[in-house]
Enzyme design. Structure first.
Site, short mmCIF file in Angstrom:
data_model
loop_
_atom_site.label_atom_id
_atom_site.label_comp_id
_atom_site.label_asym_id
_atom_site.label_seq_id
_atom_site.Cartn_x
_atom_site.Cartn_y
_atom_site.Cartn_z
N ASN A 1 0.88 -1.18 0.00
CA ASN A 1 0.00 0.00 0.00
C ASN A 1 0.91 1.22 0.00
OD1 ASN A 1 -1.75 2.07 0.58
ND2 ASN A 1 -2.32 1.35 2.62
N TRP A 2 0.98 1.88 -1.16
CA TRP A 2 1.94 2.99 -1.29
C TRP A 2 1.41 4.29 -0.69
CZ3 TRP A 2 4.06 2.04 -6.98
CH2 TRP A 2 4.75 0.82 -7.00
N LYS A 3 0.17 4.27 -0.22
CA LYS A 3 -0.43 5.44 0.42
C LYS A 3 -0.21 6.70 -0.43
CE LYS A 3 -0.15 3.12 4.82
NZ LYS A 3 -0.03 3.18 6.26
N HIS B 1 -9.50 1.09 4.82
CA HIS B 1 -8.23 1.22 5.55
C HIS B 1 -8.45 2.13 6.76
CE1 HIS B 1 -4.15 2.40 6.54
NE2 HIS B 1 -3.76 1.29 5.92
N GLU C 1 -6.83 4.47 7.93
CA GLU C 1 -6.60 5.90 7.67
C GLU C 1 -7.81 6.53 6.99
OE1 GLU C 1 -2.83 5.34 5.72
OE2 GLU C 1 -1.96 4.75 7.65
N GLU D 1 -5.40 -5.17 10.47
CA GLU D 1 -4.36 -4.19 10.76
C GLU D 1 -4.69 -3.46 12.06
OE1 GLU D 1 -2.28 -2.88 6.93
OE2 GLU D 1 -4.15 -1.77 7.00
N GLY E 1 2.42 1.94 10.96
CA GLY E 1 3.38 3.04 10.84
C GLY E 1 4.05 3.41 12.15
N SER F 1 3.40 -2.43 10.39
CA SER F 1 4.85 -2.48 10.60
C SER F 1 5.47 -3.81 10.22
CB SER F 1 5.19 -2.10 12.06
OG SER F 1 4.76 -0.77 12.33
N GLY G 1 2.88 -1.17 4.35
CA GLY G 1 2.90 0.26 4.05
C GLY G 1 4.33 0.74 3.84
P1 PGA Z 1 2.82 0.09 7.78
O1 PGA Z 1 1.38 0.32 7.12
O2 PGA Z 1 3.39 -1.17 7.16
O3 PGA Z 1 3.61 1.31 7.41
O4 PGA Z 1 2.64 -0.05 9.24
C1 PGA Z 1 0.53 -0.77 6.91
C2 PGA Z 1 -0.77 -0.28 6.30
O5 PGA Z 1 -1.27 0.79 6.68
O6 PGA Z 1 -1.35 -0.97 5.44
#
Ligand code: PGA
Length: 255
Positions: free
Chosen positions: A9-11, A98, A100, A170, A176, A216, A237
């Site tokens: 997931n490149w956000k 997600h 976020e 998640e 993150g 993470s 991420g």
């Molecule tokens: P992260 O993000 O690997 O940076 O913790 C995971 C995600 O939000 O899918």
């Protein structure tokens, strides 16, 4: 029997050009694990076209994902992206719900459900995300919370579609933050999700649905998650933004 999946997931990172280079650089590892691991990248909307073009020209085994989608066919919805805009670019997967999106853009379980159903209705597959906050975990209420998200998020999905479903667990406190759930904690929730899928659909669906862990995931810890019986891969991420970090995670998913 479930093929492992590692999805990046490149956000809100990478321009169209940067994304095209990254996907090209991931092709070797994706070919190495072909047959064992499905590699998915989910660039931002503005890079979907360039990444899709690279995938097609190079006959790459990498599958394209989007990070979100609106459920309406088309219309006056400024800023939104319609299902056909994604399927037209050979998008295979769409991440929905997600944490976020839920936290910053007000997405509710009902919205997540409408999106997931619209993804299936357009021949793509949703990666439906769920996960509890630190407060919920500290209160020992994560199992009920996840059950609520899963039941609402999957409501009304046809059994035939559900076979293809991907769910990502998640925990919000692990995204993150560099803080992961332990492999045992992650397995416990993923097994719970599989049992819920069995209740909502049936045991055939439960045996097929792929459940990813996210939060993470790094080259150093990925194998510990992949060794768990109910964890079928990872949604990554931060570590998905470079070949150096992502490729070893993909390799770790090989049985
Ligand atoms: P992260 O993000 O690997 O940076 O913790 C995971 C995600 O939000 O899918």
């Amino acid at each position: 029997m479930r093929k492992k999946m590692v999805a990046g997931n490149w956000k809100m990172y990478k321009t169209a050009g940067e994304a095209a280079i990254l996907v090209q650089n991931l092709e070797d590892v994706a070919r190495d694990v072909l047959g064992d691991v499905e590699v998915v990248v989910a660039p931002p909307f503005t890079a979907l076209h360039s990444v899709s073009t690279v995938i097609a020209l190079d006959k790459s085994p990498i599958r394209l994902g989007a990070q979100d989608m609106f459920w309406e066919e088309e219309g006056a919805y400024t800023g939104e992206i319609a299902p056909r805009m994604l399927s037209d670019l050979e998008t295979s997967y769409v991440i929905v719900g997600h944490s976020e999106r839920r936290a910053y853009f007000g997405e509710t379980d009902e919205i997540v459900n409408r999106k997931a159903r619209a993804v299936f209705a357009h021949g793509m597959t949703p990666i439906v995300c769920c996960g509890e906050s630190i407060e919920t975990r500290e209160a020992g209420a994560e199992a009920d919370f996840i059950a609520g998200q899963i039941r609402a998020g999957l409501a009304g999905i046809e059994t035939m579609d559900a076979m293809k479903l991907v769910i990502a667990y998640e925990p919000i406190w692990a995204i993150g933050t560099g803080k992961t759930a332990s492999p045992e904690q992650a397995e416990e929730v993923c097994a719970h999700i599989r049992a819920l899928v069995c209740e909502i659909f049936d045991d055939v669906v439960a045996a097929r649905v792929r459940i990813l862990y996210g939060g993470s995931v790094k080259p150093e810890n990925a194998a510990l998650f992949f060794a768990q019986p109910d964890i079928d891969g990872a949604l990554v991420g931060g570590a998905a933004l470079s070949v150096e970090a992502f490729a070893p995670i993909v390799v770790a998913a090989r049985p």
